[in-house]
Write a protein that holds these residues in place. Sequence first.
Motif, PDB file in Angstrom:
ATOM      1  N   PRO A  44       0.829  -1.211   0.000  1.00 33.74           N
ATOM      2  CA  PRO A  44       0.000   0.000   0.000  1.00 33.74           C
ATOM      3  C   PRO A  44       0.862   1.260   0.000  1.00 33.74           C
ATOM      4  N   ASN A  45       0.310   2.333  -0.534  1.00 33.66           N
ATOM      5  CA  ASN A  45       1.007   3.619  -0.599  1.00 33.66           C
ATOM      6  C   ASN A  45       0.837   4.333   0.743  1.00 33.66           C
ATOM      7  N   LEU A  46       1.703   4.014   1.702  1.00 33.51           N
ATOM      8  CA  LEU A  46       1.603   4.593   3.040  1.00 33.51           C
ATOM      9  C   LEU A  46       2.333   5.929   3.114  1.00 33.51           C
ATOM     10  N   GLN A  47       1.673   6.905   3.729  1.00 33.30           N
ATOM     11  CA  GLN A  47       2.228   8.239   3.894  1.00 33.30           C
ATOM     12  C   GLN A  47       2.105   8.642   5.359  1.00 33.30           C
ATOM     13  N   PRO A  48       3.096   9.385   5.879  1.00 35.78           N
ATOM     14  CA  PRO A  48       2.965   9.883   7.246  1.00 35.78           C
ATOM     15  C   PRO A  48       1.954  11.021   7.303  1.00 35.78           C
ATOM     16  N   LEU A  49       1.137  11.026   8.356  1.00 31.85           N
ATOM     17  CA  LEU A  49       0.124  12.056   8.518  1.00 31.85           C
ATOM     18  C   LEU A  49       0.061  12.431   9.987  1.00 31.85           C
ATOM     19  N   THR A  50       0.139  13.732  10.275  1.00 29.07           N
ATOM     20  CA  THR A  50       0.038  14.211  11.639  1.00 29.07           C
ATOM     21  C   THR A  50      -1.389  14.641  11.902  1.00 29.07           C
ATOM     22  N   VAL A  51      -2.015  14.025  12.913  1.00 26.92           N
ATOM     23  CA  VAL A  51      -3.405  14.298  13.254  1.00 26.92           C
ATOM     24  C   VAL A  51      -3.451  14.790  14.697  1.00 26.92           C
ATOM     25  N   THR A  52      -4.251  15.827  14.950  1.00 27.12           N
ATOM     26  CA  THR A  52      -4.414  16.343  16.300  1.00 27.12           C
ATOM     27  C   THR A  52      -5.722  15.823  16.869  1.00 27.12           C
ATOM     28  N   ARG A  53      -5.619  15.090  17.979  1.00 20.92           N
ATOM     29  CA  ARG A  53      -6.798  14.560  18.655  1.00 20.92           C
ATOM     30  C   ARG A  53      -6.748  14.976  20.121  1.00 20.92           C
ATOM     31  N   GLY A  54      -7.694  15.790  20.526  1.00 14.73           N
ATOM     32  CA  GLY A  54      -7.753  16.224  21.916  1.00 14.73           C
ATOM     33  C   GLY A  54      -6.531  16.993  22.361  1.00 14.73           C
ATOM     34  N   GLY A  55      -5.949  17.786  21.464  1.00 17.84           N
ATOM     35  CA  GLY A  55      -4.779  18.578  21.809  1.00 17.84           C
ATOM     36  C   GLY A  55      -3.475  17.813  21.740  1.00 17.84           C
ATOM     37  N   ILE A  56      -3.502  16.556  21.354  1.00 12.50           N
ATOM     38  CA  ILE A  56      -2.295  15.730  21.247  1.00 12.50           C
ATOM     39  C   ILE A  56      -2.046  15.421  19.771  1.00 12.50           C
ATOM     40  N   SER A  57      -0.814  15.638  19.316  1.00  6.88           N
ATOM     41  CA  SER A  57      -0.457  15.354  17.929  1.00  6.88           C
ATOM     42  C   SER A  57      -0.026  13.900  17.800  1.00  6.88           C
ATOM     43  N   LEU A  58      -0.619  13.196  16.848  1.00  3.22           N
ATOM     44  CA  LEU A  58      -0.280  11.801  16.584  1.00  3.22           C
ATOM     45  C   LEU A  58       0.262  11.681  15.169  1.00  3.22           C
ATOM     46  N   ARG A  59       1.332  10.902  15.021  1.00  3.89           N
ATOM     47  CA  ARG A  59       1.853  10.608  13.687  1.00  3.89           C
ATOM     48  C   ARG A  59       1.321   9.256  13.264  1.00  3.89           C
ATOM     49  N   LEU A  60       0.534   9.233  12.214  1.00  5.96           N
ATOM     50  CA  LEU A  60      -0.050   7.996  11.715  1.00  5.96           C
ATOM     51  C   LEU A  60       0.541   7.668  10.357  1.00  5.96           C
ATOM     52  N   ARG A  61       0.638   6.369  10.063  1.00  8.08           N
ATOM     53  CA  ARG A  61       1.006   5.913   8.719  1.00  8.08           C
ATOM     54  C   ARG A  61      -0.264   5.411   8.062  1.00  8.08           C
ATOM     55  N   VAL A  62      -0.774   6.195   7.126  1.00  9.87           N
ATOM     56  CA  VAL A  62      -2.044   5.871   6.491  1.00  9.87           C
ATOM     57  C   VAL A  62      -1.851   5.757   4.990  1.00  9.87           C
ATOM     58  N   CYS A  63      -2.739   5.017   4.342  1.00  5.94           N
ATOM     59  CA  CYS A  63      -2.682   4.880   2.890  1.00  5.94           C
ATOM     60  C   CYS A  63      -3.158   6.195   2.265  1.00  5.94           C
ATOM     61  N   ASN A  64      -2.841   6.364   0.991  1.00  4.94           N
ATOM     62  CA  ASN A  64      -3.151   7.617   0.324  1.00  4.94           C
ATOM     63  C   ASN A  64      -4.653   7.880   0.264  1.00  4.94           C
ATOM     64  N   LYS A  65      -5.449   6.839   0.103  1.00  6.32           N
ATOM     65  CA  LYS A  65      -6.904   6.990   0.042  1.00  6.32           C
ATOM     66  C   LYS A  65      -7.452   7.530   1.365  1.00  6.32           C
ATOM     67  N   CYS A  66      -6.969   6.980   2.484  1.00  6.34           N
ATOM     68  CA  CYS A  66      -7.412   7.448   3.797  1.00  6.34           C
ATOM     69  C   CYS A  66      -6.886   8.844   4.098  1.00  6.34           C
ATOM     70  N   ARG A  67      -5.694   9.144   3.619  1.00  3.19           N
ATOM     71  CA  ARG A  67      -5.112  10.473   3.846  1.00  3.19           C
ATOM     72  C   ARG A  67      -5.956  11.542   3.185  1.00  3.19           C
ATOM     73  N   LYS A  68      -6.464  11.266   1.981  1.00  2.00           N
ATOM     74  CA  LYS A  68      -7.327  12.228   1.306  1.00  2.00           C
ATOM     75  C   LYS A  68      -8.655  12.374   2.026  1.00  2.00           C
ATOM     76  N   ALA A  69      -9.165  11.276   2.589  1.00  2.00           N
ATOM     77  CA  ALA A  69     -10.466  11.304   3.261  1.00  2.00           C
ATOM     78  C   ALA A  69     -10.378  12.033   4.608  1.00  2.00           C
ATOM     79  N   VAL A  70      -9.252  11.851   5.331  1.00  2.00           N
ATOM     80  CA  VAL A  70      -9.094  12.438   6.664  1.00  2.00           C
ATOM     81  C   VAL A  70      -8.763  13.921   6.566  1.00  2.00           C
ATOM     82  N   ALA A  71      -7.832  14.265   5.667  1.00  2.00           N
ATOM     83  CA  ALA A  71      -7.354  15.658   5.596  1.00  2.00           C
ATOM     84  C   ALA A  71      -8.272  16.558   4.817  1.00  2.00           C
TER      85      ALA A  71
END
Length: 71
Positions: A44-71
Amino acid sequence: MAKVCEVCGKGPIVVNSVIRRGKARAAGGVGRKVTGVSKRVQKPNLQPLTVTRGGISLRLRVCNKCRKAVA
């Protein structure tokens, strides 16, 4: 570190790599012949994505399809 999307769980799959030779019938040949089949892995085309949840930054490795849906 696994090659798996942390959102949808998409991971690597095993597929056949088919090698063909010859000229297609539509182009005036005798047809394409399969000369070799071997296994290969599609990752899968995994990309790093930084997501803020409840004031905490998380680094996730998500596929490109999910990255477009989340961001």
